[in-house]
Design an enzyme around this catalytic site. Structure first.
Site, PDB file in Angstrom:
ATOM      1  N   TYR A 106      42.574  45.068  40.328  1.00 48.10           N
ATOM      2  CA  TYR A 106      41.134  45.019  40.046  1.00 48.10           C
ATOM      3  C   TYR A 106      40.638  43.620  40.395  1.00 48.10           C
ATOM      4  O   TYR A 106      41.264  42.622  40.043  1.00 48.10           O
ATOM      5  CB  TYR A 106      40.879  45.291  38.554  1.00 48.10           C
ATOM      6  N   GLU A 191      32.337  44.305  42.851  1.00 46.10           N
ATOM      7  CA  GLU A 191      33.568  44.793  42.215  1.00 46.10           C
ATOM      8  C   GLU A 191      34.381  45.595  43.223  1.00 46.10           C
ATOM      9  O   GLU A 191      33.837  46.460  43.907  1.00 46.10           O
ATOM     10  CB  GLU A 191      33.202  45.683  41.020  1.00 46.10           C
TER      11      GLU A 191
END
Ligand code: ADP
Ligand code: MG
Length: 378
Positions: A106, A191
């Site tokens: 992530y 993101e």
């Protein structure tokens, strides 16, 4: 403003970040061709402004050509129901080369108000929602501040992932590139979840989510053109056309207020009365009667609205202007729900008089305490 995954990936590519080969498809007639361009195995991905598409059946791996054809035809046009964004019709799909995933990570860069800088967030637990990781294994979240206009090297943070030197270096380079993208394009969030390490040792962005600062759109023509109004709430789009500061919420009491501070206080009052607001609406200081009429129309066209609370402090916006606007809106719209009005300030009596002669059952209250009592009784 949000943009789609395929648009975010175009920006990633422009900034030298690896993304898989893909084509966008908006039409059934093009599906076969698109699959041929990418080949199999491929991944078919619904392009909607929502995360967690995978969980809702909007991201599917297809190993063979017939499987890809069937999957693409099914996803294009489907109604995707996700926990994050409710129901969305899929008008576009991305057909993307399937990547051999070794590890999912992530990575995001956020506008970090508390630290007055941009910060990066990294985790070895890619693919999951970051909020979930923060809850179940907070020790797996690595973050670091990036101070504006200063040399920075996130390698110390990246090393904590415990990956090889080569991969660590590649991720470090990606963070630097993302930072440039973030600043150049006035982003508030970028993101990549997951950022993957492939079996071949490459680091590739498999997903892409970007939020852009609305206030900077005037100088971001490339991004402004990426706007997809079909993904936005139609009432919010309409409100923007009339320069109204309107945000749809999930309660039932519509509110019309002037001034953002008073609008927030009004939402608190509604909560205090045990109800919840159907929207945030700041009509602004200089609103004329026409703008008020539009605002009222927008409130009434929200099918969730069960009552309206008008809370106006007549300073620059005079109470009689407000009342005239409402009167104007009522000529075109039938109102059969309760409307509570609190007027204070310039021409308050005149405003109340105009409302009273409109023939509608307004409940004009005296002060906020009385407004709370009325709201409780709804
Ligand atoms: P969402 O976050 O909306 O569910 P993602 O783009 O993150 O959508 O995709 C969900 C999952 O699907 C990823 O975590 C990854 O495991 C897999 N995936 C997505 N794209 C690809 C791809 N090109 N190749 C292989 N797997 C993929
Ligand atoms: Mg994702």
């Amino acid at each position: 403003m949000k943009i789609h995954e395929y648009q975010a990936k175009k920006l990633f590519k422009d900034y030298g970040i690896n993304v898989p080969k893909s084509v966008l498809c908006t039409n059934r007639a093009e599906i076969e061709n698109c699959i041929n361009v990418i080949g199999v195995p491929c991944v078919i991905k619904a392009q909607v402004h929502s995360g967690a598409r995978g969980k809702s059946g909007g991201v599917k791996l297809a190993k063979t050509f017939p499987e890809a054809l069937e999957t693409a035809n099914r996803i294009l046009g489907m109604t995707l129901v996700s926990s994050q964004a409710g129901e969305k019709i899929v008008n576009k799909i991305l057909i993307e080369q399937a990547v051999n995933i070794e590890k999912e990570l992530y990575l995001s860069l956020v506008f970090d108000r508390a630290n007055e800088c941009i910060s990066y967030i990294l985790s070895s637990e890619g693919g999951m929602e970051i909020e979930e990781i923060a809850k179940v294994s907070p020790e797996k979240i690595i973050s670091g501040k990036i101070e504006f206009n200063k040399e920075f090297n996130p390698v110390v943070g990246v090393k904590k992932l415990g990956l090889s030197d080569e991969i660590t270096e590649k991720i470090t380079a990606i963070i630097k590139k993302l930072y440039k993208l973030f600043v150049d394009k006035d982003l508030t969030l970028v993101e990549i979840n997951p950022l993957v390490v492939t079996k071949e040792g490459e680091v590739v962005a498999l997903d892409g989510k970007i939020n852009v600062d609305d206030n900077a759109l005037f100088r971001q023509s490339e991004i402004s053109e990426m706007r997809d109004k079909t993904e936005e709430n139609p009432l919010e789009v309409k409100a923007q056309e009339f320069n109204l500061n309107y945000i749809k919420l999930d309660g039932t009491i519509a509110c019309m207020v002037n001034g953002a501070g008073l609008a927030m206080a009004t939402m608190d009052i509604i909560k205090q009365a045990g109800k919840s607001a159907a929207n945030f609406l700041d009509v602004g200081g200089g609103a004329g009667s026409e703008k008020i009429a539009k605002a009222f129309e927008i409130l009434l066209s929200d099918k969730d609205v069960k009552a309206v609370f008008i809370n106006i402090f007549g300073g620059i916006l005079r109470c009689d202007f407000l009342a005239e606007g409402i009167e104007q809106a009522l000529k075109q719209n039938k109102v059969d729900i309760p409307v509570i009005v609190r007027l204070e300030g310039t021409n308050k009596e005149l405003g109340a008089e105009i409302l009273n002669r409109s023939g509608l059952k307004f409940k004009v209250v005296n002060g906020l305490s009385e407004a709370i009592e009325e709201l409780k009784g709804l």
